[in-house]
Design a protein around this motif. Structure first.
Motif, PDB file in Angstrom:
ATOM      1  N   LEU A   1       6.853 -15.617  46.421  1.00  0.00           N
ATOM      2  CA  LEU A   1       5.385 -15.579  46.513  1.00  0.00           C
ATOM      3  C   LEU A   1       4.856 -14.150  46.451  1.00  0.00           C
ATOM      4  CD1 LEU A   1       4.770 -18.284  49.287  1.00  0.00           C
ATOM      5  CD2 LEU A   1       4.220 -18.466  46.853  1.00  0.00           C
ATOM      6  N   LEU A   2       5.520 -13.230  47.147  1.00  0.00           N
ATOM      7  CA  LEU A   2       5.096 -11.826  47.139  1.00  0.00           C
ATOM      8  C   LEU A   2       5.293 -11.192  45.765  1.00  0.00           C
ATOM      9  CD1 LEU A   2       6.425 -10.659  50.632  1.00  0.00           C
ATOM     10  CD2 LEU A   2       4.055 -11.102  49.982  1.00  0.00           C
ATOM     11  N   ILE A   3       6.354 -11.584  45.054  1.00  0.00           N
ATOM     12  CA  ILE A   3       6.560 -11.103  43.681  1.00  0.00           C
ATOM     13  C   ILE A   3       5.427 -11.590  42.784  1.00  0.00           C
ATOM     14  CG2 ILE A   3       8.031 -11.359  41.631  1.00  0.00           C
ATOM     15  CD1 ILE A   3      10.441 -11.341  43.553  1.00  0.00           C
ATOM     16  N   PHE A   4       5.042 -12.851  42.963  1.00  0.00           N
ATOM     17  CA  PHE A   4       3.930 -13.414  42.180  1.00  0.00           C
ATOM     18  C   PHE A   4       2.643 -12.633  42.438  1.00  0.00           C
ATOM     19  CE2 PHE A   4       0.300 -16.356  41.941  1.00  0.00           C
ATOM     20  CZ  PHE A   4       0.375 -16.717  40.601  1.00  0.00           C
ATOM     21  N   VAL A   5       2.366 -12.347  43.724  1.00  0.00           N
ATOM     22  CA  VAL A   5       1.166 -11.572  44.077  1.00  0.00           C
ATOM     23  C   VAL A   5       1.243 -10.181  43.456  1.00  0.00           C
ATOM     24  CG1 VAL A   5      -0.089 -10.497  45.993  1.00  0.00           C
ATOM     25  CG2 VAL A   5       0.722 -12.846  46.207  1.00  0.00           C
TER      26      VAL A   5
ATOM     27  N   THR B   1      12.548 -16.147  53.581  1.00  0.00           N
ATOM     28  CA  THR B   1      13.168 -15.104  52.766  1.00  0.00           C
ATOM     29  C   THR B   1      12.937 -15.360  51.276  1.00  0.00           C
ATOM     30  OG1 THR B   1      15.290 -16.300  52.904  1.00  0.00           O
ATOM     31  CG2 THR B   1      14.928 -14.521  54.481  1.00  0.00           C
ATOM     32  N   VAL B   2      13.686 -16.274  50.690  1.00  0.00           N
ATOM     33  CA  VAL B   2      13.650 -16.471  49.240  1.00  0.00           C
ATOM     34  C   VAL B   2      12.285 -16.950  48.765  1.00  0.00           C
ATOM     35  CG1 VAL B   2      14.673 -17.727  47.304  1.00  0.00           C
ATOM     36  CG2 VAL B   2      16.130 -16.928  49.171  1.00  0.00           C
TER      37      VAL B   2
ATOM     38  N   ALA C   1       9.699  -5.367  42.124  1.00  0.00           N
ATOM     39  CA  ALA C   1       8.310  -5.700  41.760  1.00  0.00           C
ATOM     40  C   ALA C   1       7.354  -4.700  42.390  1.00  0.00           C
ATOM     41  CB  ALA C   1       7.980  -7.120  42.210  1.00  0.00           C
ATOM     42  N   PHE C   2       7.624  -4.318  43.646  1.00  0.00           N
ATOM     43  CA  PHE C   2       6.811  -3.294  44.320  1.00  0.00           C
ATOM     44  C   PHE C   2       6.908  -1.958  43.593  1.00  0.00           C
ATOM     45  CE2 PHE C   2       6.769   0.125  47.603  1.00  0.00           C
ATOM     46  CZ  PHE C   2       5.430   0.019  47.977  1.00  0.00           C
ATOM     47  N   ASP C   3       8.120  -1.638  43.124  1.00  0.00           N
ATOM     48  CA  ASP C   3       8.353  -0.417  42.342  1.00  0.00           C
ATOM     49  C   ASP C   3       7.490  -0.405  41.079  1.00  0.00           C
ATOM     50  OD1 ASP C   3      10.078   1.924  41.259  1.00  0.00           O
ATOM     51  OD2 ASP C   3      10.343   0.356  39.754  1.00  0.00           O
TER      52      ASP C   3
END
Length: 314
Positions: free
Chosen positions: A214-218, A208-209, A121-123
């Motif tokens: 949550l970070l993927i959603f953001v 972790t999971v 997702a960061f990529d």
């Protein structure tokens, strides 16, 4: 086998039952298990070979996909052969050490997959929001460090549970109604207080999971914000299309996992075999479908697969 200690009898060998209540259907249930495992092995091995042998695919997105495919192979291999042995040969006997080893590998690999999905997702965020700096930010050195960090995070957070399980005396029962070993599924047969196991297990899950999700959603909120501020409709469509396969895999990975967690916590009236089948879906579905989704949605991989199987066609 059992051992004697100052607190009494402690089982050192357990028996996995498979899917309780459906023992007479084990042969039929084994068919989708075997097919899914064969597809997962073949598909993910093919993806890894294509990415590693084609220099034009040595880009960040494909290298992360290669990590995901490797994790998929490990996750399915450490659980499915055991389930097939139970279904075909009724070979459910497993030692405590082997049970803990299986739990350690499966849970740490599952956690690693969650971390890989986060960096993917960061990529996509870097590729869409900072396209001109994409290759300078995500260098091969940084990708290697990210990969090491993901696996170290998983192993370091799961490793203490090994000691939390080894300290327990399993005197209640040695029959496990499952196809593979789980943390609390094993700990609940101990005569000791397992509150530390429960709370640490919850901490690991949340840190972790759940945090990854949550970070993927953001990340995708930021990606969508950037996409809808693009002036060209063609650019918007192209940007969204590059995220399509990743979004499918995210839903496939987190959807069954969170549904399984909810049914375990609140589904007291759901039959046990439903819980076991859902847990196996979490293990079987992503490794089987991930290479298929990327093979269909990613042009470069689709072309390489077509070249391998139909070399004379242009």
């Amino acid at each position: 086998m059992m051992t004697l200690n100052h607190t009494g009898v402690s089982h050192t060998v357990f028996r996995l039952l498979g899917i309780p209540g459906l023992e007479d259907q084990h042969i039929w249930i084994s068919i989708p298990f075997f097919i899914s495992y064969a597809i997962a092995l073949f598909g993910n091995s093919l993806v890894i070979c294509i990415i590693l042998t084609k220099r034009n695919l040595h880009e960040p997105m494909y290298l992360f996909l290669c990590m995901l495919a490797g994790a998929d192979i490990v996750l399915s291999t450490c659980t499915v052969p055991q389930a097939l042995a139970i279904f075909w040969f009724n070979a459910g006997e497993i030692s405590l050490d082997r049970c803990i080893t299986q739990f350690f590998i499966s849970h740490s690999t599952f956690m690693s997959e969650s971390g890989i999905l986060l960096v993917m997702a960061f990529d996509r965020y870097i590729a869409i929001c900072f396209p001109l700096r994409y290759t300078t930010i995500l260098t091969h050195t940084l990708i290697g460090k990210i990969g090491i960090t993901i696996f170290l995070r998983s192993y370091c957070t799961i490793f203490p549970i090994v000691f939390l399980l080894k300290r327990l005396n399993f005197c209640k029962n040695n029959i496990i109604p499952h196809t593979f070993c789980e943390h609390i599924g094993l700990a609940k047969y101990a005569c000791n207080d397992i509150r530390v196991n429960i709370w640490y297990g919850l901490f690991v899950l949340m840190s972790t999971v759940v945090l990854d999700a949550l970070l993927i959603f953001v990340s995708y909120v930021l990606i969508l914000h950037a996409v809808f501020h693009m002036s060209s409709q063609d650019s918007r469509h192209k940007a969204l299309n590059t995220c399509g396969s990743h979004v499918c895999i995210i839903i496939l990975f987190y959807g069954p996992a969170f549904f399984t967690i909810l049914t375990q916590r609140f589904g007291r009236h759901i039959p046990p075999h439903i819980h076991i089948l859902l847990a196996n879906v979490c293990i079987l579905a992503p490794p089987m479908l991930n290479p298929i989704i990327y093979g269909i949605k990613t042009k470069q991989i689709r072309e390489q697969v077509a070249h391998i199987f139909f070399p004379k066609q242009k």
